[in-house]
Design an enzyme around this catalytic site. Sequence first.
Site, short mmCIF file in Angstrom:
data_model
loop_
_atom_site.label_atom_id
_atom_site.label_comp_id
_atom_site.label_asym_id
_atom_site.label_seq_id
_atom_site.Cartn_x
_atom_site.Cartn_y
_atom_site.Cartn_z
CB SER A 31 -1.06 -0.07 1.30
OG SER A 31 -1.58 1.01 1.65
CE1 TYR A 52 -3.77 -2.25 5.28
CE2 TYR A 52 -2.67 -0.33 4.44
CZ TYR A 52 -3.57 -1.03 3.99
OH TYR A 52 -3.76 -1.23 3.11
CE LYS A 71 -1.60 -3.89 3.29
NZ LYS A 71 -1.76 -4.85 2.50
P1 NAP Z 1 -11.03 -6.64 1.30
O1 NAP Z 1 -12.88 -5.95 -0.45
O2 NAP Z 1 -11.80 -6.27 2.48
O3 NAP Z 1 -10.77 -7.90 1.21
C1 NAP Z 1 -9.31 -8.32 1.92
C2 NAP Z 1 -10.03 -9.81 1.71
O4 NAP Z 1 -9.02 -10.93 2.73
C3 NAP Z 1 -10.99 -10.41 2.21
O5 NAP Z 1 -12.03 -11.33 1.34
C4 NAP Z 1 -11.13 -10.93 3.67
O6 NAP Z 1 -12.79 -11.84 4.24
C5 NAP Z 1 -9.89 -11.25 3.34
N1 NAP Z 1 -9.11 -11.64 4.44
C6 NAP Z 1 -8.72 -11.17 5.61
N2 NAP Z 1 -8.32 -11.49 6.51
C7 NAP Z 1 -8.02 -12.78 5.54
C8 NAP Z 1 -7.00 -14.08 6.01
N3 NAP Z 1 -6.56 -13.84 7.63
N4 NAP Z 1 -6.35 -15.09 5.36
C9 NAP Z 1 -7.28 -14.97 4.55
N5 NAP Z 1 -8.32 -14.09 3.89
C10 NAP Z 1 -8.42 -12.65 4.42
O7 NAP Z 1 -9.48 -5.84 1.05
P2 NAP Z 1 -9.59 -4.98 -0.70
O8 NAP Z 1 -9.63 -2.98 -0.60
O9 NAP Z 1 -9.91 -5.87 -1.84
O10 NAP Z 1 -7.27 -5.53 0.22
C11 NAP Z 1 -6.96 -5.87 -1.06
C12 NAP Z 1 -5.70 -5.77 -0.77
O11 NAP Z 1 -5.09 -4.69 -0.89
C13 NAP Z 1 -5.29 -5.78 0.98
O12 NAP Z 1 -4.30 -6.35 2.04
C14 NAP Z 1 -5.27 -4.17 1.39
O13 NAP Z 1 -4.21 -4.41 2.78
C15 NAP Z 1 -4.47 -3.90 0.00
N6 NAP Z 1 -5.20 -2.45 -0.35
C16 NAP Z 1 -6.19 -1.99 -0.45
C17 NAP Z 1 -6.50 -0.88 -0.73
C18 NAP Z 1 -7.76 0.09 -0.49
O14 NAP Z 1 -7.93 1.05 -0.96
N7 NAP Z 1 -9.23 -0.66 -0.89
C19 NAP Z 1 -5.42 0.44 -0.60
C20 NAP Z 1 -4.31 -0.23 -0.66
C21 NAP Z 1 -4.11 -1.54 -0.58
P3 NAP Z 1 -12.86 -11.08 5.24
O15 NAP Z 1 -13.90 -9.89 4.35
O16 NAP Z 1 -14.01 -12.34 5.72
O17 NAP Z 1 -12.36 -10.63 6.15
#
Ligand code: NAP
Length: 249
Positions: free
Chosen positions: A143, A156, A160
């Site tokens: 991130s 976080y 990261k």
């Molecule tokens: P999301 O929609 O919440 O997706 C994350 C997924 O990971 C969810 O399905 C979640 O399941 C699952 N998860 C959580 N804990 C887990 C575990 N211990 N083992 C296996 N799976 C697990 O979030 P996203 O925005 O797509 O994020 C995906 C990645 O991108 C993350 O690493 C996040 O930090 C990164 N990121 C996101 C953003 C943003 O703005 N969205 C920006 C920078 C980086 P549950 O829903 O059941 O918890």
Amino acid sequence: MISSLKGKKVIITGAGSGIGKAIARKFAEAGALIAVCDISEETAQMTAKEIEIIGAKAIPYKIDAGNFTEVNEIVEKIVQDFGTIEILVNNAGITKDTLLIRMKEEDFDRVIQVNLKGTFNFTRACARYMLKERWGRIINIASVIGEMGNIGQANYAAAKAGIIGFTKSVAKELASRNITVNALAPGFIKTPMTENLPENVVQEYLKLIPLGREGTADDIANLCLFIASDEASYITGQVIRIDGGMLIA
Ligand code: NAP
């Protein structure tokens, strides 16, 4: 045009939702076989079903990425089901935001455990199969917060930033076997992770983004597909920002 991923065996963690789900769909459209890993059995199954509808192969696996023993067992199971692992996308991630002085020990530990240790767990378990293949792609979803820090996200940001250091080290270790290891650093992306942020916080983020909009999960999936492709074979150890210009340095 980007070459296909036809027949490539891929693990994507956190593929039940958001960015991971978009990557799973995009890779399946490119011909890959997908191990859909998520802590939620239900959402993993839903992603796998959606992929099967487009005629590609996907198997759901319920897994806590932060659990070392479970990850080793599940990776062995995936190898039995698929034959090997060639591409790993470490995407599973969580936030537990609060100011440092209010942050509970368990909120710090769990965010490190899922985001950073989860990346270690899967990378370690998969690397030996890629070493045998003498080919591999490891893509870690970091991130921009890991590079710039953020109020309320000390846990976080630390996780990261840790992923970035981990990526650079493992890239050096595995390069001689034709395995590339890169980190993608998304900015502010519209997914379930960000959908409950208060409107004033969203507006503050948008002010920081020169392109003036949130990114989409597909924006990240497109970059991920390129990094997994043969065309990206000379890119390793890099942190590639995809953030609408949120962090230009
Ligand atoms: P999301 O929609 O919440 O997706 C994350 C997924 O990971 C969810 O399905 C979640 O399941 C699952 N998860 C959580 N804990 C887990 C575990 N211990 N083992 C296996 N799976 C697990 O979030 P996203 O925005 O797509 O994020 C995906 C990645 O991108 C993350 O690493 C996040 O930090 C990164 N990121 C996101 C953003 C943003 O703005 N969205 C920006 C920078 C980086 P549950 O829903 O059941 O918890």
